[in-house]
Design an enzyme around this catalytic site. Structure first.
Site, PDB file in Angstrom:
ATOM      1  N   ASP A 169      22.083  22.148 -12.772  1.00 12.25           N
ATOM      2  CA  ASP A 169      20.912  22.159 -13.647  1.00 12.25           C
ATOM      3  C   ASP A 169      20.014  20.956 -13.369  1.00 12.25           C
ATOM      4  O   ASP A 169      20.483  19.913 -12.918  1.00 12.25           O
ATOM      5  CB  ASP A 169      21.343  22.111 -15.120  1.00 12.25           C
ATOM      6  CG  ASP A 169      21.934  23.425 -15.591  1.00 12.25           C
ATOM      7  OD1 ASP A 169      21.565  24.473 -15.036  1.00 12.25           O
ATOM      8  OD2 ASP A 169      22.772  23.395 -16.505  1.00 12.25           O
TER       9      ASP A 169
ATOM     10  N   ARG B 130      17.170  28.487  -8.897  1.00 15.10           N
ATOM     11  CA  ARG B 130      16.822  29.106 -10.175  1.00 15.10           C
ATOM     12  C   ARG B 130      15.539  28.435 -10.660  1.00 15.10           C
ATOM     13  O   ARG B 130      15.508  27.219 -10.862  1.00 15.10           O
ATOM     14  CB  ARG B 130      17.932  28.926 -11.208  1.00 15.10           C
ATOM     15  CG  ARG B 130      17.599  29.577 -12.562  1.00 15.10           C
ATOM     16  CD  ARG B 130      18.420  28.969 -13.687  1.00 15.10           C
ATOM     17  NE  ARG B 130      19.825  29.211 -13.526  1.00 15.10           N
ATOM     18  CZ  ARG B 130      20.783  28.333 -13.850  1.00 15.10           C
ATOM     19  NH1 ARG B 130      20.458  27.147 -14.332  1.00 15.10           N
ATOM     20  NH2 ARG B 130      22.047  28.626 -13.683  1.00 15.10           N
TER      21      ARG B 130
END
Length: 300
Positions: A132, A182
């Site tokens: 992330d 992502r």
């Protein structure tokens, strides 16, 4: 950025507000809007339910800003156990971790070693390991860790934030190593010289970045609930394969509709007791929810 969203993002960093919120009886019930429970068993239960409907999942144990090596080792060990369980129970699940949860602020080399072990185990069990992205001041360090681990492991992906002005240059650099990316819009409070303050600019950047990644051959994940934006990208990049990742509890009908239309969809399932900053960032994505929180906080 709206005033309400700016205030929420500032509140997400306040330990005093966190304590006041946690003490309210309604708090955990409100948080369940976005997570199935605080422990990993809750996450696996939800993942199995989604799997029966043809949706995959991504697990995240909530936490960030760890400054203790032993705690970072414990986070690594937790995910190693989770990955083994994913294999044992044949659940179509990936894991996604913030690097400050794995000690990036303590010692970069040790953090890379922890990520290496998780990426290796994810490959061994047939899963995927995602990194992330956090605030803008962590981007360079996060990119360094990703490049180091990607050199040895293919099934490791990285989150990039469309609202950061620097992201197009980061994409061009990363395309050289065949990345898995992502794309999200961005949920941290950033100054206007660093991130686009207007939604329309972030939306356009998101579209441009996603199309560039798809056309550049990257494994691309659209991490957004903006179904109109997904449709635009899908039309522009016809024939390109991508996934969509959406948060647990948000636009569930859209998740199922996309899956039925042939798009691979994964639901991001968060769990753990350190949910306050994450929860407030979720509220910031829809400031209309603020009144509900404020009203209940002062109701006891």
């Amino acid at each position: 950025m709206s005033i309400a969203r700016a205030l929420l993002l500032k509140a997400s960093r306040s330990s005093w507000i966190a304590e006041q919120f946690r003490r309210r009886r309604f708090a955990k019930a409100a948080v369940r809007r976005f997570m199935p429970g605080e422990n990993v068993d809750d996450a696996f239960r939800a993942a199995n339910e989604f799997a029966r409907e043809g949706l995959g999942t991504v697990f995240t144990e909530l936490g960030e800003g760890v400054t203790n090596a032993a705690e970072s080792d414990a986070v690594r060990d937790h995910y190693l156990v989770v990955l083994d369980r994913i294999k044992r129970e044949a659940v179509p699940t990936h894991v996604s971790v913030k690097l400050t949860h794995l000690g990036m602020e303590i010692e970069r080399g040790a953090c890379i070693a922890r990520v290496e072990s998780l990426a290796k185990r994810a490959e061994e069990v047939g899963s995927y390991f995602w990194i992330d992205m956090e605030e803008s001041n962590y981007v360079d360090a996060t990119l360094d860790v990703y490049r180091a681990v990607r050199a040895n492991h293919e099934k490791v992906g990285l989150c990039l934030q469309a609202y950061l002005r620097r992201t197009p240059a980061d994409v061009e650099s990363l395309l050289k190593i065949g990345p898995s990316i992502r794309v999200v819009k961005g949920a941290y409070r950033e100054p206007p010289e660093v991130a686009f303050p207007k939604k329309k600019d972030t939306d356009q950047a998101y579209f441009d970045l996603s199309v560039r990644l798809l056309e550049g051959g990257a494994f691309t994940v659209l991490g957004t609930h903006d179904t109109a934006l997904i449709a635009r990208i899908r039309e522009r990049a016809a024939g390109k394969k991508f996934e969509v990742h959406m948060l647990y509890g948000i636009q569930s009908a859209a998740q199922r509709a996309l899956a039925k239309s042939g798009v691979k969809v994964r639901v991001l399932i968060s769990y753990g007791s350190n949910w306050y900053p994450w929860y407030v960032r979720r509220l910031a994505e829809r400031p209309a929810n603020v009144w509900f929180v404020v009203k209940n906080m002062f109701a006891g």
